[in-house]
Design a protein around this motif. Structure first.
Motif, mmCIF file in Angstrom:
data_model
loop_
_atom_site.group_PDB
_atom_site.id
_atom_site.type_symbol
_atom_site.label_atom_id
_atom_site.label_comp_id
_atom_site.label_asym_id
_atom_site.label_seq_id
_atom_site.Cartn_x
_atom_site.Cartn_y
_atom_site.Cartn_z
ATOM 1 N N ALA A 71 28.303 19.880 -0.596
ATOM 2 C CA ALA A 71 27.672 19.177 -1.704
ATOM 3 C C ALA A 71 26.556 18.304 -1.168
ATOM 4 N N VAL A 72 25.690 17.895 -2.077
ATOM 5 C CA VAL A 72 24.627 16.941 -1.764
ATOM 6 C C VAL A 72 24.794 15.762 -2.708
ATOM 7 N N ASN A 73 25.146 14.635 -2.170
ATOM 8 C CA ASN A 73 25.415 13.458 -2.986
ATOM 9 C C ASN A 73 24.211 12.525 -3.005
ATOM 10 N N MET A 74 24.037 11.862 -4.138
ATOM 11 C CA MET A 74 22.954 10.901 -4.276
ATOM 12 C C MET A 74 23.363 9.575 -3.651
ATOM 13 N N VAL A 75 22.527 9.078 -2.756
ATOM 14 C CA VAL A 75 22.762 7.775 -2.139
ATOM 15 C C VAL A 75 22.075 6.675 -2.934
ATOM 16 N N ALA A 76 20.836 6.925 -3.336
ATOM 17 C CA ALA A 76 20.072 5.941 -4.101
ATOM 18 C C ALA A 76 19.180 6.661 -5.098
ATOM 19 N N GLU A 77 19.249 6.224 -6.344
ATOM 20 C CA GLU A 77 18.382 6.793 -7.372
ATOM 21 C C GLU A 77 16.966 6.257 -7.195
ATOM 22 N N ALA A 78 16.000 7.047 -7.636
ATOM 23 C CA ALA A 78 14.606 6.647 -7.472
ATOM 24 C C ALA A 78 14.316 5.363 -8.246
ATOM 25 N N ASN A 79 13.600 4.469 -7.619
ATOM 26 C CA ASN A 79 13.248 3.198 -8.242
ATOM 27 C C ASN A 79 11.960 3.315 -9.043
ATOM 28 N N LEU A 80 11.790 2.424 -10.000
ATOM 29 C CA LEU A 80 10.539 2.342 -10.751
ATOM 30 C C LEU A 80 9.652 1.304 -10.080
ATOM 31 N N PRO A 81 8.600 1.728 -9.398
ATOM 32 C CA PRO A 81 7.761 0.767 -8.669
ATOM 33 C C PRO A 81 7.028 -0.167 -9.619
ATOM 34 N N VAL A 82 6.973 -1.427 -9.258
ATOM 35 C CA VAL A 82 6.300 -2.423 -10.092
ATOM 36 C C VAL A 82 4.973 -2.871 -9.474
ATOM 37 N N ALA A 83 4.767 -2.581 -8.207
ATOM 38 C CA ALA A 83 3.523 -2.942 -7.524
ATOM 39 C C ALA A 83 3.029 -1.739 -6.730
ATOM 40 N N PRO A 84 1.730 -1.553 -6.654
ATOM 41 C CA PRO A 84 1.196 -0.408 -5.903
ATOM 42 C C PRO A 84 1.487 -0.520 -4.421
ATOM 43 N N SER A 85 1.743 0.613 -3.813
ATOM 44 C CA SER A 85 1.981 0.647 -2.367
ATOM 45 C C SER A 85 0.693 0.813 -1.576
ATOM 46 N N SER A 86 -0.342 1.306 -2.236
ATOM 47 C CA SER A 86 -1.647 1.452 -1.608
ATOM 48 C C SER A 86 -2.724 1.358 -2.698
ATOM 49 N N PRO A 87 -3.919 0.925 -2.384
ATOM 50 C CA PRO A 87 -4.347 0.464 -1.060
ATOM 51 C C PRO A 87 -3.841 -0.943 -0.763
ATOM 52 N N ASN A 88 -3.874 -1.309 0.509
ATOM 53 C CA ASN A 88 -3.478 -2.645 0.936
ATOM 54 C C ASN A 88 -4.700 -3.565 0.826
ATOM 55 N N VAL A 89 -4.751 -4.330 -0.261
ATOM 56 C CA VAL A 89 -5.926 -5.157 -0.541
ATOM 57 C C VAL A 89 -6.126 -6.195 0.557
ATOM 58 N N ARG A 90 -5.053 -6.815 0.990
ATOM 59 C CA ARG A 90 -5.165 -7.874 2.003
ATOM 60 C C ARG A 90 -5.710 -7.323 3.320
ATOM 61 N N ASN A 91 -5.178 -6.168 3.759
ATOM 62 C CA ASN A 91 -5.651 -5.582 5.017
ATOM 63 C C ASN A 91 -7.116 -5.174 4.929
ATOM 64 N N ASN A 92 -7.510 -4.598 3.789
ATOM 65 C CA ASN A 92 -8.906 -4.195 3.615
ATOM 66 C C ASN A 92 -9.831 -5.405 3.611
ATOM 67 N N PHE A 93 -9.390 -6.500 2.986
ATOM 68 C CA PHE A 93 -10.186 -7.724 2.959
ATOM 69 C C PHE A 93 -10.392 -8.268 4.375
ATOM 70 N N LEU A 94 -9.309 -8.323 5.147
ATOM 71 C CA LEU A 94 -9.408 -8.824 6.516
ATOM 72 C C LEU A 94 -10.230 -7.882 7.397
ATOM 73 N N MET A 95 -10.068 -6.579 7.186
ATOM 74 C CA MET A 95 -10.834 -5.620 7.973
ATOM 75 C C MET A 95 -12.326 -5.742 7.675
ATOM 76 N N GLY A 96 -12.663 -5.921 6.397
ATOM 77 C CA GLY A 96 -14.064 -6.102 6.041
ATOM 78 C C GLY A 96 -14.653 -7.344 6.677
ATOM 79 N N GLY A 97 -13.897 -8.466 6.642
ATOM 80 C CA GLY A 97 -14.377 -9.680 7.279
ATOM 81 C C GLY A 97 -14.567 -9.518 8.770
ATOM 82 N N SER A 98 -13.650 -8.808 9.423
ATOM 83 C CA SER A 98 -13.753 -8.582 10.873
ATOM 84 C C SER A 98 -14.978 -7.757 11.217
ATOM 85 N N TRP A 99 -15.209 -6.693 10.436
ATOM 86 C CA TRP A 99 -16.390 -5.859 10.684
ATOM 87 C C TRP A 99 -17.671 -6.649 10.483
#
Length: 221
Positions: free
Chosen positions: A160-188
């Motif tokens: 059998a294949v048992n479910m360990v965790a049901e899929a979650n409903l995401p409330v925040a985007p996983s990408s793009p990473n706004v903070r990393n892009n902001f810091l990368m732009g400042g560094s460049w």
């Protein structure tokens, strides 16, 4: 003073002048960093579509689990999780998921949104789905889990294949990473400003003061 000492002294003076040039132009460096960071931030907000990530997990129960398990059985089951991952991302599973959800995409496009992770010494398989619609990401993860579970049972002959965790409903985007892009732009921006200031300084060979006359022309003022 020997030639080596003169060269070392000249090098120290040049490095000191470079530092002074950068300090005198600190506002340009800061301004370029702010402008570049702001441009990256606006570009991230306006040009990149947010993607949401939903995660579900399954546990594969083999037929040997009903009896006594040896270390070899456990090791073999761990190796088999790689086969389960391949079945989850198979074209057969993709076509059934597309048919069940009435999606207008190819199997390749669908599985391009799916990531399957398997850890060593475990038979838990993690299915990760990324999509621009958080609700659709959750539905895709759950349906892929259901279809692939049946496919694993039919093809691999597991118990059998048992479910360990049901899929979650995401409330925040996983990408793009706004903070990393902001810091990368400042560094460049900062790096480009420093490079421009240094290149302009190194290419400027004009005589600026009496110290330059003594250094470059070997004349006393």
């Amino acid at each position: 003073m020997n030639e080596t000492a003169k060269k070392d002294r000249g090098l120290e003076v040049n490095v000191g002048e470079i530092i002074l040039v950068l300090l005198r132009n600190w506002w340009i460096i800061l301004l370029c960093g702010i402008v570049a960071a702001s441009a990256f931030l606006v570009g991230t907000k306006l040009l990149i579509t947010p993607r949401y990530q939903s995660v579900t997990k399954i546990f594969v129960l083999s037929q040997q689990d009903v009896n006594y398990l040896t270390s070899t059985d456990i090791q073999l089951s761990s190796y088999l999780t790689r086969d389960y991952a391949e079945l989850i991302k198979s074209r057969t599973v993709a076509l059934e998921v597309i048919d069940r959800l009435d999606l207008s995409m190819s199997p390749e496009a669908l599985m391009g949104q799916v990531t399957v992770q398997t850890k060593s010494d475990t038979r838990i398989v993690t299915i990760i789905v990324q999509n621009e619609d958080p609700k659709l990401a959750q539905e895709l993860a759950n349906v892929i889990r259901e279809v692939s579970a049946r496919q694993i049972v039919d093809v691999m002959g597991v118990e059998a294949v048992n479910m360990v965790a049901e899929a979650n409903l995401p409330v925040a985007p996983s990408s793009p990473n706004v903070r990393n892009n902001f810091l990368m732009g400042g560094s460049w921006g900062v790096l480009l400003a420093i490079a421009f200031i240094l290149i302009r300084y190194l290419l400027n060979d004009t005589i600026k003061n009496d110290e330059d006359v003594e250094r470059y022309l070997n004349l006393n003022v």
